[in-house]
Design an enzyme around this catalytic site. Structure first.
Site, PDB file in Angstrom:
ATOM      1  N   PRO A  89       0.816  -1.224   0.000  1.00 62.45           N
ATOM      2  CA  PRO A  89       0.000   0.000   0.000  1.00 62.45           C
ATOM      3  C   PRO A  89       0.843   1.265   0.000  1.00 62.45           C
ATOM      4  O   PRO A  89       0.364   2.340  -0.315  1.00 62.45           O
ATOM      5  CB  PRO A  89      -0.826  -0.118   1.293  1.00 62.45           C
ATOM      6  CG  PRO A  89      -0.783  -1.553   1.662  1.00 62.45           C
ATOM      7  CD  PRO A  89       0.536  -2.069   1.178  1.00 62.45           C
ATOM      8  N   ARG A 154      -0.502  -9.479 -20.861  1.00 65.72           N
ATOM      9  CA  ARG A 154      -1.368  -9.172 -21.993  1.00 65.72           C
ATOM     10  C   ARG A 154      -0.664  -8.326 -23.046  1.00 65.72           C
ATOM     11  O   ARG A 154      -1.029  -8.343 -24.216  1.00 65.72           O
ATOM     12  CB  ARG A 154      -2.587  -8.360 -21.524  1.00 65.72           C
ATOM     13  CG  ARG A 154      -3.521  -9.040 -20.579  1.00 65.72           C
ATOM     14  CD  ARG A 154      -4.573  -8.058 -20.096  1.00 65.72           C
ATOM     15  NE  ARG A 154      -5.225  -7.365 -21.203  1.00 65.72           N
ATOM     16  CZ  ARG A 154      -6.186  -7.894 -21.948  1.00 65.72           C
ATOM     17  NH1 ARG A 154      -6.588  -9.139 -21.722  1.00 65.72           N
ATOM     18  NH2 ARG A 154      -6.750  -7.192 -22.920  1.00 65.72           N
ATOM     19  N   ASP A 169      -5.933  -2.524 -30.057  1.00 63.14           N
ATOM     20  CA  ASP A 169      -5.433  -1.376 -30.830  1.00 63.14           C
ATOM     21  C   ASP A 169      -6.567  -0.417 -31.144  1.00 63.14           C
ATOM     22  O   ASP A 169      -6.370   0.775 -31.279  1.00 63.14           O
ATOM     23  CB  ASP A 169      -4.793  -1.867 -32.140  1.00 63.14           C
ATOM     24  CG  ASP A 169      -3.571  -2.742 -31.853  1.00 63.14           C
ATOM     25  OD1 ASP A 169      -3.096  -2.699 -30.700  1.00 63.14           O
ATOM     26  OD2 ASP A 169      -3.138  -3.470 -32.757  1.00 63.14           O
TER      27      ASP A 169
HETATM   28  C1  LIG Z   1      -0.774  -6.726   4.931  1.00 61.62           C
HETATM   29  N1  LIG Z   1      -0.471  -5.541   4.269  1.00 61.62           N
HETATM   30  C2  LIG Z   1      -1.360  -4.423   4.415  1.00 61.62           C
HETATM   31  C3  LIG Z   1       0.741  -5.330   3.649  1.00 61.62           C
HETATM   32  C4  LIG Z   1       1.645  -4.398   4.164  1.00 61.62           C
HETATM   33  C5  LIG Z   1       2.857  -4.188   3.511  1.00 61.62           C
HETATM   34  C6  LIG Z   1       3.146  -4.889   2.356  1.00 61.62           C
HETATM   35  C7  LIG Z   1       2.258  -5.812   1.835  1.00 61.62           C
HETATM   36  C8  LIG Z   1       1.058  -6.048   2.485  1.00 61.62           C
HETATM   37  C9  LIG Z   1       0.125  -7.052   1.892  1.00 61.62           C
HETATM   38  N2  LIG Z   1      -1.114  -6.383   1.524  1.00 61.62           N
HETATM   39  C10 LIG Z   1      -1.201  -5.552   0.462  1.00 61.62           C
HETATM   40  C11 LIG Z   1      -0.246  -5.526  -0.532  1.00 61.62           C
HETATM   41  C12 LIG Z   1      -0.434  -4.648  -1.606  1.00 61.62           C
HETATM   42  C13 LIG Z   1      -1.560  -3.837  -1.629  1.00 61.62           C
HETATM   43  C14 LIG Z   1      -1.791  -2.887  -2.765  1.00 61.62           C
HETATM   44  N3  LIG Z   1      -2.704  -1.927  -2.593  1.00 61.62           N
HETATM   45  O1  LIG Z   1      -1.144  -3.023  -3.807  1.00 61.62           O
HETATM   46  C15 LIG Z   1      -2.470  -3.921  -0.608  1.00 61.62           C
HETATM   47  N4  LIG Z   1      -2.290  -4.775   0.416  1.00 61.62           N
END
Ligand SMILES: CN(C)c1ccccc1CNc1ccc(C(N)=O)cn1
Length: 246
Positions: A89, A154, A169
């Site tokens: 995130p 893809r 395209d």
């Molecule tokens: C557990 N969490 C919150 C976490 C915290 C840090 C890294 C990975 C994670 C794994 N979760 C994710 C991973 C990606 C996304 C995104 N939006 O790409 C959302 N959540």
């Protein structure tokens, strides 16, 4: 193109990737997908892959040793230069331009986090780029890795059949898609736009372009703002807007 995914749930990736367009791309060796599970790099009886956070608080962090060893095992398994991408995130939000950029690289190593994530020092030492698929929280990085995998595959030459890539395209980059219709001609009293049965392919092309422009204007003006319209497109959007006010 080669994808390596470091994940505690390799079967999630394998089972999801093996269908449809991506499954065919793997079968045709247009893309290779290799999976690396940190649990295979544990040395304790319980095969521990999580660890307690310094500073206390709820939740766990991925244990450093097994994760680092899995990332390094993946990296040395091929001489192909690779970008190592962490899905989180905290990453930059993915868009089609970023996907196209990834599709140009020979190899991607994707790291899927679980628990509360991974040690910051591993991000500094092992990760090249941190990316997010959107501003929401998932239970793990695997679904984010799959989204990136699917979107990139893809775009690889030979993956989409001629018809599918021609369809791709036909879309104006950055615009929403036009409406699609198929049999029957009427559903619950709802008919299809007459133009689509006119056989006038130029008029149909214009109608579809007009619909894409109009829908983008209505639903995603932010996307429209990024697209430079040519004279025809500007004219068609104007027609769409005027028809709305009638
Ligand atoms: C557990 N969490 C919150 C976490 C915290 C840090 C890294 C990975 C994670 C794994 N979760 C994710 C991973 C990606 C996304 C995104 N939006 O790409 C959302 N959540």
């Amino acid at each position: 193109m080669r994808f390596d995914v470091v994940t505690l749930f390799p079967e999630m990736l394998r089972d999801a990737a093996c269908h449809g367009v991506t499954g065919r791309a793997i079968e045709n060796h247009i893309v290779d997908l290799l999976l690396w599970n940190p649990r295979e790099y544990t040395h304790d009886r319980h095969r521990t892959v999580d660890d307690r956070p310094y500073g206390g608080g709820p939740g766990m962090v991925m244990k450093v040793g097994p994760l680092r060893d899995a990332i390094r095992a993946a990296r040395i398994d091929s001489p192909l230069p690779a970008k190592t991408v962490y899905l989180s995130p905290q990453g930059r939000v993915l868009d089609q331009a970023a996907v196209a950029r990834f599709a140009a690289s020979p190899r991607l190593i994707l790291v899927a986090g679980r628990y509360e994530g991974i040690d910051e020092r591993l991000i500094e030492a092992e990760i090249d780029e941190e990316w997010s698929i959107g501003d929401y929280v998932l239970s793990g990085g695997e679904l984010a890795a799959l989204v990136l995998f699917d979107a990139v595959v893809r775009l690889l030459p030979g993956v989409l059949g001629h018809a599918e890539s021609a369809a791709q395209d036909s879309h104006v980059a950055g615009l929403l898609d036009c409406p699609h219709y198929t049999r029957p001609e009427e559903i619950d009293g709802r008919k299809i736009p007459e133009i689509l049965q006119s056989g006038n392919h130029e008029a149909i092309r214009r109608w579809r372009l007009k619909q894409s422009l109009g829908r983008t204007w209505l639903k995603r003006p932010d996307l429209l703002a990024k697209v430079r319209l040519d004279a025809e497109q500007a004219g068609l959007l104007g027609e769409f807007q005027n028809e709305l006010n009638t």
